[in-house]
Design a protein around this motif. Sequence first.
Motif, short mmCIF file in Angstrom:
data_model
loop_
_atom_site.label_atom_id
_atom_site.label_comp_id
_atom_site.label_asym_id
_atom_site.label_seq_id
_atom_site.Cartn_x
_atom_site.Cartn_y
_atom_site.Cartn_z
N SER A 16 -3.42 -2.17 -0.53
CA SER A 16 -3.28 -3.52 -1.05
C SER A 16 -3.95 -4.49 -0.09
O SER A 16 -3.84 -4.34 1.12
CB SER A 16 -1.80 -3.91 -1.15
N TYR A 52 0.32 -9.70 -8.29
CA TYR A 52 -0.52 -8.53 -8.05
C TYR A 52 -1.71 -8.58 -9.03
O TYR A 52 -1.56 -9.02 -10.18
CB TYR A 52 0.22 -7.22 -8.34
N HIS A 351 7.60 0.05 -12.77
CA HIS A 351 7.62 -0.94 -11.69
C HIS A 351 9.06 -1.20 -11.25
O HIS A 351 9.37 -1.18 -10.06
CB HIS A 351 6.95 -2.26 -12.14
N VAL A 355 9.22 0.82 -8.08
CA VAL A 355 8.89 -0.04 -6.93
C VAL A 355 10.08 -0.91 -6.53
O VAL A 355 10.49 -0.92 -5.37
CB VAL A 355 7.66 -0.92 -7.26
N THR A 361 6.04 3.47 -3.59
CA THR A 361 5.28 2.28 -3.20
C THR A 361 4.59 1.68 -4.43
O THR A 361 4.40 2.34 -5.45
CB THR A 361 4.18 2.65 -2.19
N ARG A 362 4.18 0.41 -4.27
CA ARG A 362 3.45 -0.20 -5.40
C ARG A 362 2.11 0.49 -5.59
O ARG A 362 1.57 0.53 -6.69
CB ARG A 362 3.30 -1.71 -5.18
N TRP A 365 2.76 3.46 -7.69
CA TRP A 365 2.98 2.98 -9.07
C TRP A 365 1.64 2.83 -9.79
O TRP A 365 1.46 3.30 -10.93
CB TRP A 365 3.75 1.65 -9.00
N PRO A 399 5.43 -9.56 -10.00
CA PRO A 399 6.43 -8.56 -9.60
C PRO A 399 7.85 -9.12 -9.57
O PRO A 399 8.80 -8.36 -9.36
CB PRO A 399 5.98 -8.17 -8.18
N GLY A 426 9.61 -7.55 -13.24
CA GLY A 426 8.17 -7.28 -13.22
C GLY A 426 7.61 -7.29 -14.63
O GLY A 426 8.16 -6.64 -15.53
#
Length: 465
Positions: A16, A52, A351, A355, A361-362, A365, A399, A426
């Motif tokens: 990210s 995101y 999500h 997450v 973790t994202r 995902w 999110p 989310g």
Amino acid sequence: MRTLITNGLIVTAEGSCPADVLVDGETIALVGAGLAARGMSADATIDATGKYVVPGGIDGHTHFELPFGGTFAKDTFESGTKAAAHGGTTTIIDFAVQPKGHALREGLDVWMAKAEGHAVLDYGFHMIMSDVNDASLAEMDRLVAEGVPDFKLFTAYPGVFLSPDDHIFRAMKQTAKNGGLILMHAENGPVIDVIAADLVANGTTDPIGHGLARYPGLEGEATSRCISLAEAAGVPVYFVHLSSRDALEAVSAARHRGSPVWAETCPQYLLLSLDDLGNGFEGAKYVCSPPLRPKDHWDDLWRGLLRDDLQLVGTDHCPFDFEGQKELGRGDFRKIPNGLPAVEDRVDLLHHFGVVEGRMTRERWVEIMATNPAKIFGMYPQKGTIAVGSDADILVYDPNRKRRISAKTHHMDVDYSLYEGWEIQGAPDLVMSRGTVLVRDNAWVGPEAHGRFVRRSRADYVRLA
Ligand SMILES: [Zn+2]
């Protein structure tokens, strides 16, 4: 048309980072920090502060307008892909069915006609093989070359879809030559039918019987058997809708010894259980195959996703109204159409329960909902990531937004929700497909019939990765 998405956090399977994305026409032209600050101009700017920016979801397992048990799965390619788009999915792969005694091509043409000019999302097809013979084996090679590189066979549904082991083996051997991939629905259908008949004869006619008849061990057995066949043929194999610890153990063991075995699970196997089948005839809403399992399978499946024994989550979306369709099975659970509405909620459920609740973790995902389906099904890096040159299939994803799931507000054409009243965190603020905004703040703003057939490449990833 140039669109600049600014100030978001780009999340891909790799990592990210805060960056802007410039979309030019249908593709991503630039990804970089401070594009707007450096004076990059665009026709439209989307502020993604606090959001995101992720690749659009890819659902590799849908059944729109599928004929089943004397009726049809309710969503059309139009309503189904629209619902999927509202939930953050931008590409689907559906299953075309070879009519028994006819060419694969006939089935594919029928499904192409259902999708073309109707789907709002990009779409591909897997081919369900109803007959394995010299003619259909030769046809497989041609379909692989035309962008339909995978073929589904069944060890379940005797008399309808079931292929005996030697047919499965012959189809597998053909993929060794043509670079395709065999997808398996692995349950021991003939044995399940005996158990189901016994249950009905002894007075268990409610939907719970569906769950009781289809033992997890009979999914495990069929999964092991198909792995043995694939190992003997020297090819990869992919399991659709893996539902149980028993099947997962077979997949894990095979991967541990280095066999190219791949598998998906579905949200319903991670979040719903055999208990949901038990509420009188209400349980019909939860009838799908394989069935929902006892709750103690959940942790194993989540762990399977974490350890990469399961690489992705598809939906097996195949909705039937409770009223008038599921009701065909009143008095005999064997007559309940098999299938669930799921295509709209997959990205958000993963999500929230993945997450937000700390199970993954994202980045993972994104990987299981978009990147891995793109890789395994031959669409990467055209789809499944945020990168220069990729299709601009992009979600601006909030999110933190909370929403309550309900049949009253969902977009799937079906009269109930599996997750009625659940509050999850989310949701996509904006859904873009090839540079065109389709959904903004949960409202449809895109053109009709936007979808296009995706010619997928040979299944090299599952051989080489
Ligand atoms: Zn399916």
